[in-house]
Design an enzyme around this catalytic site. Structure first.
Site, PDB file in Angstrom:
ATOM      1  N   THR A   1       0.808  -1.262   0.119  1.00  0.00           N
ATOM      2  CA  THR A   1      -0.011  -0.161   0.000  1.00  0.00           C
ATOM      3  C   THR A   1       1.018   1.122  -0.070  1.00  0.00           C
ATOM      4  O   THR A   1       1.993   1.217   0.406  1.00  0.00           O
ATOM      5  CB  THR A   1      -0.872   0.065   1.163  1.00  0.00           C
ATOM      6  OG1 THR A   1      -0.119  -0.271   2.407  1.00  0.00           O
ATOM      7  CG2 THR A   1      -2.181  -1.111   1.182  1.00  0.00           C
ATOM      8  N   ALA A   2       0.436   2.362  -0.769  1.00  0.00           N
ATOM      9  CA  ALA A   2       1.234   3.461  -0.803  1.00  0.00           C
ATOM     10  C   ALA A   2       1.089   4.381   0.151  1.00  0.00           C
ATOM     11  O   ALA A   2       0.136   4.417   1.071  1.00  0.00           O
ATOM     12  CB  ALA A   2       0.948   3.976  -2.326  1.00  0.00           C
TER      13      ALA A   2
ATOM     14  N   SER B   1       5.621  -1.484  -0.679  1.00  0.00           N
ATOM     15  CA  SER B   1       5.225  -0.798  -2.004  1.00  0.00           C
ATOM     16  C   SER B   1       6.317  -0.022  -3.004  1.00  0.00           C
ATOM     17  O   SER B   1       7.091   0.687  -2.060  1.00  0.00           O
ATOM     18  CB  SER B   1       4.151   0.131  -1.919  1.00  0.00           C
ATOM     19  OG  SER B   1       3.838   0.931  -2.975  1.00  0.00           O
TER      20      SER B   1
ATOM     21  N   GLN C   1       7.085  -5.240  -4.054  1.00  0.00           N
ATOM     22  CA  GLN C   1       6.315  -4.749  -4.953  1.00  0.00           C
ATOM     23  C   GLN C   1       6.917  -3.891  -5.922  1.00  0.00           C
ATOM     24  O   GLN C   1       7.163  -3.027  -5.733  1.00  0.00           O
ATOM     25  CB  GLN C   1       5.013  -4.166  -4.271  1.00  0.00           C
ATOM     26  CG  GLN C   1       3.964  -3.990  -5.530  1.00  0.00           C
ATOM     27  CD  GLN C   1       3.721  -2.589  -5.964  1.00  0.00           C
ATOM     28  OE1 GLN C   1       4.148  -1.832  -5.036  1.00  0.00           O
ATOM     29  NE2 GLN C   1       3.370  -2.307  -7.006  1.00  0.00           N
TER      30      GLN C   1
ATOM     31  N   TYR D   1       6.444  -2.253 -10.050  1.00  0.00           N
ATOM     32  CA  TYR D   1       5.722  -1.730 -11.034  1.00  0.00           C
ATOM     33  C   TYR D   1       7.058  -1.809 -12.457  1.00  0.00           C
ATOM     34  O   TYR D   1       8.093  -1.496 -12.277  1.00  0.00           O
ATOM     35  CB  TYR D   1       5.332  -0.408 -11.254  1.00  0.00           C
ATOM     36  CG  TYR D   1       4.110  -0.295 -10.299  1.00  0.00           C
ATOM     37  CD1 TYR D   1       2.782  -0.912 -10.792  1.00  0.00           C
ATOM     38  CD2 TYR D   1       3.852   0.211  -9.088  1.00  0.00           C
ATOM     39  CE1 TYR D   1       1.606  -0.826  -9.956  1.00  0.00           C
ATOM     40  CE2 TYR D   1       2.726   0.560  -8.264  1.00  0.00           C
ATOM     41  CZ  TYR D   1       1.468  -0.307  -8.684  1.00  0.00           C
ATOM     42  OH  TYR D   1       0.428  -0.138  -7.808  1.00  0.00           O
TER      43      TYR D   1
ATOM     44  N   THR E   1       3.369  -6.388  -9.827  1.00  0.00           N
ATOM     45  CA  THR E   1       1.761  -5.858 -10.070  1.00  0.00           C
ATOM     46  C   THR E   1       1.586  -5.940 -11.340  1.00  0.00           C
ATOM     47  O   THR E   1       2.131  -4.959 -12.059  1.00  0.00           O
ATOM     48  CB  THR E   1       1.541  -4.638  -9.221  1.00  0.00           C
ATOM     49  OG1 THR E   1       1.895  -4.733  -7.711  1.00  0.00           O
ATOM     50  CG2 THR E   1       0.020  -4.291  -9.401  1.00  0.00           C
TER      51      THR E   1
ATOM     52  N   LYS F   1       1.070 -10.325  -8.802  1.00  0.00           N
ATOM     53  CA  LYS F   1      -0.282  -9.805  -8.303  1.00  0.00           C
ATOM     54  C   LYS F   1      -1.050  -9.240  -9.039  1.00  0.00           C
ATOM     55  O   LYS F   1      -0.746  -8.370  -9.916  1.00  0.00           O
ATOM     56  CB  LYS F   1       0.346  -8.798  -7.151  1.00  0.00           C
ATOM     57  CG  LYS F   1      -0.664  -8.144  -6.342  1.00  0.00           C
ATOM     58  CD  LYS F   1      -0.262  -7.251  -5.334  1.00  0.00           C
ATOM     59  CE  LYS F   1      -1.140  -6.282  -4.886  1.00  0.00           C
ATOM     60  NZ  LYS F   1      -1.954  -5.472  -5.450  1.00  0.00           N
TER      61      LYS F   1
ATOM     62  N   HIS G   1      -6.670  -5.451  -6.671  1.00  0.00           N
ATOM     63  CA  HIS G   1      -6.156  -4.329  -6.451  1.00  0.00           C
ATOM     64  C   HIS G   1      -7.270  -3.405  -5.501  1.00  0.00           C
ATOM     65  O   HIS G   1      -7.249  -2.313  -5.471  1.00  0.00           O
ATOM     66  CB  HIS G   1      -5.812  -3.152  -7.584  1.00  0.00           C
ATOM     67  CG  HIS G   1      -4.477  -2.585  -7.648  1.00  0.00           C
ATOM     68  ND1 HIS G   1      -3.410  -2.865  -7.971  1.00  0.00           N
ATOM     69  CD2 HIS G   1      -4.517  -1.305  -6.984  1.00  0.00           C
ATOM     70  CE1 HIS G   1      -2.478  -1.810  -7.702  1.00  0.00           C
ATOM     71  NE2 HIS G   1      -3.075  -0.932  -7.243  1.00  0.00           N
TER      72      HIS G   1
ATOM     73  N   ASP H   1      -5.375 -10.985  -1.788  1.00  0.00           N
ATOM     74  CA  ASP H   1      -5.827  -9.807  -0.908  1.00  0.00           C
ATOM     75  C   ASP H   1      -6.846  -9.556  -1.310  1.00  0.00           C
ATOM     76  O   ASP H   1      -7.384  -9.876  -2.262  1.00  0.00           O
ATOM     77  CB  ASP H   1      -4.417  -8.875  -0.929  1.00  0.00           C
ATOM     78  CG  ASP H   1      -4.491  -8.365  -2.372  1.00  0.00           C
ATOM     79  OD1 ASP H   1      -5.576  -8.092  -3.194  1.00  0.00           O
ATOM     80  OD2 ASP H   1      -3.473  -7.575  -2.925  1.00  0.00           O
TER      81      ASP H   1
ATOM     82  N   GLY I   1     -10.290  -7.495   0.919  1.00  0.00           N
ATOM     83  CA  GLY I   1     -11.676  -7.764   1.757  1.00  0.00           C
ATOM     84  C   GLY I   1     -11.301  -8.353   3.038  1.00  0.00           C
ATOM     85  O   GLY I   1     -12.340  -8.724   3.832  1.00  0.00           O
ATOM     86  N   ILE I   2     -10.475  -8.589   3.602  1.00  0.00           N
ATOM     87  CA  ILE I   2     -10.001  -9.613   4.638  1.00  0.00           C
ATOM     88  C   ILE I   2     -10.194  -8.535   5.938  1.00  0.00           C
ATOM     89  O   ILE I   2      -9.525  -7.762   5.802  1.00  0.00           O
ATOM     90  CB  ILE I   2      -8.625 -10.068   4.775  1.00  0.00           C
ATOM     91  CG1 ILE I   2      -8.375 -11.113   3.789  1.00  0.00           C
ATOM     92  CG2 ILE I   2      -8.115 -10.455   6.232  1.00  0.00           C
ATOM     93  CD1 ILE I   2      -8.841 -12.497   4.070  1.00  0.00           C
TER      94      ILE I   2
ATOM     95  N   GLY J   1      -4.319  -4.690   3.194  1.00  0.00           N
ATOM     96  CA  GLY J   1      -4.197  -3.444   2.862  1.00  0.00           C
ATOM     97  C   GLY J   1      -4.308  -2.196   3.685  1.00  0.00           C
ATOM     98  O   GLY J   1      -4.096  -1.748   4.484  1.00  0.00           O
TER      99      GLY J   1
END
Length: 369
Positions: free
Chosen positions: A91-92, A119, A141, A143, A169, A240, A264, A295, A297-298, A318
């Site tokens: 998470t950023a 991130s 993570q 990009y 990602t 991911k 995401h 990942d 909704g947990i 996240g």
């Protein structure tokens, strides 16, 4: 969280009992623009919201009289033992929630002995994060940028710093449309930067998008870039953002070591499946050839249990980590993780599972509602 009695007496601190307590605290104490940034989903937020609702459609089938006097929540990811199967998703901009930012997150995950996926868009540098929690277990993570040298340089940095895996990602060839960020004209405040790229991007007239010049990400990324990444690093590559069995099969064929089933957080394509709803077909396709994680909704220990019953090796959180930061920094993140650990252990015991190996698909059924 403080509550004051009506006659103006002293405020008492209320115990944080579950993750939604931290969510309420963060919403109340963060600025509107910051809260909206963290909470944002793409477009109408259908997928973001379904990430939560999907768990409520899954029911547990508890087994009884199983002697759960001793329980063990430990598991392994990529061959490394962690204390329980919940890590921190990438998470950023953690410094928006707490002044120490990712440094506090790293210390908390080190203390709980679990995995922290750092991130690319951290507001602390990878060097600062490692210095703060030198014994932590971390993945990075990544990009892929139009300027491949940027991606290559950071891969070499994190490999030298002892990061244990790269999490590529793959669901952001373009950034999803997050309406409130547009309305708020979201920008990082001047005192914060994407620290891993500090001084890399020259001052230009190009508008900024989430801390870097717009259009920096490479939309031409394809499966051949997985081979490119493998050619520049010895670290295992985890992908991911996979949501279909077709892409899961391609991931295995391309020699990756893991998949994170992820939409995401509902921030990219709206109208796709909830992560937990996509999990089964991916697990069935992979057939144990590589590890599958999840990942999205947990929020409770029973959510963790359901994901593991459907075949996830580990799950990642996240937004709840950010809520913990907003509450009390490192201590808040530790509390969030500890609550999930305690709830997971209790859900296991009440379902008749003594250890993670006993969790399987027989434990769940899907609601008729």
């Amino acid at each position: 969280m403080n509550i004051c009695n009506r006659d103006g007496g002293r405020c008492a601190e209320m115990a944080m009992v579950c993750l939604t307590d931290f969510e309420e605290y963060a919403k109340e104490h963060l600025s509107k623009a910051t809260w909206d940034y963290y909470a944002a989903g793409a477009d109408e937020c259908c997928t973001r919201d379904d990430n939560l609702l999907a768990y409520k459609r899954i029911r547990l089938r508890p087994r009884i009289l199983r002697d759960v006097s001793v329980s063990d929540t430990r598991t392994t990811v990529q061959g490394t033992e962690i204390s329980f199967p919940v890590g921190i998703a990438p998470t950023a901009f953690h410094c928006l929630a707490w002044h120490e930012g990712e440094v506090a997150t790293a210390r908390a995950t080190e203390a709980l002995n679990t995995c922290y996926i750092t991130s690319t868009y951290s507001t602390c540098s990878v060097e600062e994060i490692v210095a703060a929690a030198p014994n932590g277990y971390r993945w990075f993570q990544l990009y892929v940028y139009r300027d491949r040298k940027l991606s290559e340089q950071i891969v070499h940095r994190v490999e030298a710093l002892g990061y244990k895996a790269l999490v590529l990602t793959v669901d952001v060839p373009y950034t999803g449309k997050r309406r409130n960020d547009i309305r708020n004209q979201f920008r990082l405040p001047p005192h914060l930067k994407v620290k891993n790229f500090d001084g890399v991007f020259q001052e230009t007239a190009v508008p900024e998008e989430y801390g870097v010049p717009a259009n920096s990400l490479d939309p031409s990324i394809s499966w051949k870039d997985v081979y490119w990444l493998q050619s520049i690093t010895r670290l295992p590559v985890i992908i991911k953002g996979i949501l279909t069995k077709e892409d899961a099969e391609l991931a295995v064929e391309h020699g990756v070591q893991g998949i994170i089933v992820s939409n995401h957080g509902g921030r990219q394509l709206d109208g796709g499946p909830a992560s937990i709803d996509a999990l089964s077909e991916i697990v069935d396709t992979v057939q144990g050839r590589i590890e599958v994680y999840l990942d999205g909704g947990i929020r409770t220990g029973s959510d963790v249990l359901k994901a593991l019953a459907l075949g996830a090796k580990c799950v990642f959180i996240g937004r709840p980590a950010v809520w913990g930061l907003a509450y009390k920094g490192e201590e808040g993140v530790r509390e969030v993780l500890q609550i999930l650990n305690d709830e997971f252990r209790l859900s296991m015991a009440l379902s008749g599972c003594r250890n993670v190996a006993e969790i399987n698909r027989n434990l769940i059924q899907f609601s008729k509602l």
